[in-house]
Design an enzyme around this catalytic site. Structure first.
Site, mmCIF file in Angstrom:
data_model
loop_
_atom_site.group_PDB
_atom_site.id
_atom_site.type_symbol
_atom_site.label_atom_id
_atom_site.label_comp_id
_atom_site.label_asym_id
_atom_site.label_seq_id
_atom_site.Cartn_x
_atom_site.Cartn_y
_atom_site.Cartn_z
ATOM 1 N N GLU A 296 1.003 -1.300 0.349
ATOM 2 C CA GLU A 296 -0.276 -0.340 0.141
ATOM 3 C C GLU A 296 1.161 1.586 0.500
ATOM 4 O O GLU A 296 1.815 1.133 0.798
ATOM 5 C CB GLU A 296 -1.065 -0.040 1.038
ATOM 6 C CG GLU A 296 -1.697 -1.435 1.262
ATOM 7 C CD GLU A 296 -2.313 -1.384 2.591
ATOM 8 O OE1 GLU A 296 -3.148 -1.936 2.813
ATOM 9 O OE2 GLU A 296 -2.069 -0.683 3.818
ATOM 10 N N ASP B 153 -5.237 -8.735 6.088
ATOM 11 C CA ASP B 153 -6.437 -8.944 5.510
ATOM 12 C C ASP B 153 -6.141 -10.396 5.671
ATOM 13 O O ASP B 153 -6.756 -11.341 5.735
ATOM 14 C CB ASP B 153 -6.708 -8.615 4.599
ATOM 15 C CG ASP B 153 -7.819 -7.093 4.388
ATOM 16 O OD1 ASP B 153 -8.316 -6.933 5.482
ATOM 17 O OD2 ASP B 153 -7.280 -6.528 3.334
#
Length: 399
Positions: A168, A184
């Site tokens: 990210e 996640d």
């Protein structure tokens, strides 16, 4: 680096959870506060133009032709993707092919390192191995184009069988802010390097680290169902939502915390100052720079750092919630009454802890990982930033 729980919590807003993104990702993912956005205190710096990006395939298991790269995210509230030429292009429903999915894959060069150019944007860099990912362009409730992102923790997702992972980032005039993430799931080991004022690397696994993480999670009965063959480990929060993880796993620890701090104080120190708390009735109430309180969280609240542990961007409740969330996941709230705990030797002790996060941290060379949403507390997340970046490298390390 200032711990992120002591920075502006707008950075905990999911980087592309706006407009259509809120409907393009499963609800459980949309609440995960990955937090890469505006950076306080850096507004007077200026990153210069497009950032050179290098992608290195050191997976050892897949050649460059079998690695597919995707750079997707947002610019000024509009969902976009990066072309191989370094151009940011808006997502469009017309991008879906005959199979109903887009093909936004950026191919790697035939051999060696792949060079890209990254303009200002926030988003994710996905890699998939062996197969391409299926992103679907849809129209959100406001009529704007949005992407349905892969959800590798959802068995019905079209990408469930694809080996993939992501990093990210936010790149803007204030600099480059980036992290690897296991919030996640954990699947493909990725390392990131950022050069500028400093030369920083994070996310690199120890030799055999991936296999060791899979084995460690399998050894804990409550966590073993989270391991999906040799493809990925699903984070326990998503496992809970999928019926793979007990909804009351943390309940005994939560109850003991509530009982313990009925009779003594817990202190939490943030940039705003030191908060002193006790459980009164059903609320954990803190006094100090401001009065903040929390109802007893559930196991899901602990794993997602949400619900009764949600962190509003108010400079007081939010940072205290972040420290509590980290303390629950690391199981340090009973052993360390002055939070945040900063000695990693005290983390994840005992049988009742977040064994997923424990295994991920143990697998990395620097001991840093994003095993849960507030893993940045006390600076234990695989996160790096630079106000004047010169280059960024994403490396697929050996599986």
């Amino acid at each position: 680096m200032t711990p992120r729980h002591q920075r502006d919590l707008t950075r905990r807003t999911m980087m592309f959870a706006l407009g259509g993104a809120a409907v393009s990702i499963p609800a459980a993912a949309a609440v995960a506060p990955y937090a890469l956005a505006d950076q306080p205190g850096l507004q007077n710096t200026a990153a210069a133009g497009p950032l050179p990006v290098t992608v290195v395939n050191s997976s050892g298991s897949f050649d460059n032709a079998s690695v597919h790269l995707y750079v997707v995210g947002n610019v000024d509230g509009r969902q976009v993707r990066l072309t191989p030429e370094g151009t940011v292009v808006p997502v469009a429903a017309s991008d879906n092919g005959a199979d109903g999915f887009t093909d936004y894959a950026i191919p790697l060069v035939g051999s060696g390192e792949t060079k890209l150019s990254l303009p200002y944007m926030s988003g994710r860099i996905y890699v998939s191995l062996g197969q391409k990912l299926k992103f679907k362009a849809v129209t959100d409730g406001n009529g704007a184009a949005a992407l349905q992102y892969p959800a590798g923790w959802v068995a019905s997702d079209p990408n469930y069988g694809v080996l993939h992972d992501c990093a990210e980032f936010t790149y803007n005039a204030a600099g480059m802010f980036c992290n690897t993430t296991m919030v996640d799931m954990f699947s493909v080991p990725l390392a990131i390097r950022l050069t500028g004022e400093k030369d920083q690397t994070t996310g690199t696994l120890r030799p055999g680290g991936r296999a060791a993480a899979f084995a460690a999670v399998k050894q804990v009965a409550e966590f073993a169902p989270l391991v999906v063959d040799d493809t990925r480990i699903i984070a326990p929060g998503h496992g809970l939502d999928a019926g793979l993880f007990a909804q009351d796993y943390f309940a005994p620890y939560i109850d003991e915390v509530w009982s313990t701090y009925t009779g003594k104080d817990l202190t939490v120190t943030t940039n705003a100052g030191t908060f002193t708390g006790r459980v009164r009735g059903d609320q954990f109430t803190f006094s100090g720079p401001a009065s903040v309180s929390f109802a007893k969280p559930t196991t899901r609240d602990v794993l997602f750092c949400d619900g009764n542990l949600a962190a509003p961007n108010d400079g007081t409740t939010g940072p205290v919630a972040a420290v509590l969330g980290a303390g629950f996941n690391r199981s340090t709230l009973l052993s360390v009454p002055a939070q945040p705990a900063t000695d990693p030797a005290a983390f994840y002790q005992g049988a009742l802890t977040n064994h997923y996060a424990k295994a991920i941290h143990a697998a990395t060379e620097d001991g840093k990982a994003y095993g849960f949403a507030f893993d940045d507390v006390a600076d234990f997340a695989s996160y790096i930033q630079d106000p004047t970046p010169k280059s960024f490298t994403l490396t697929l390390t050996p599986l």
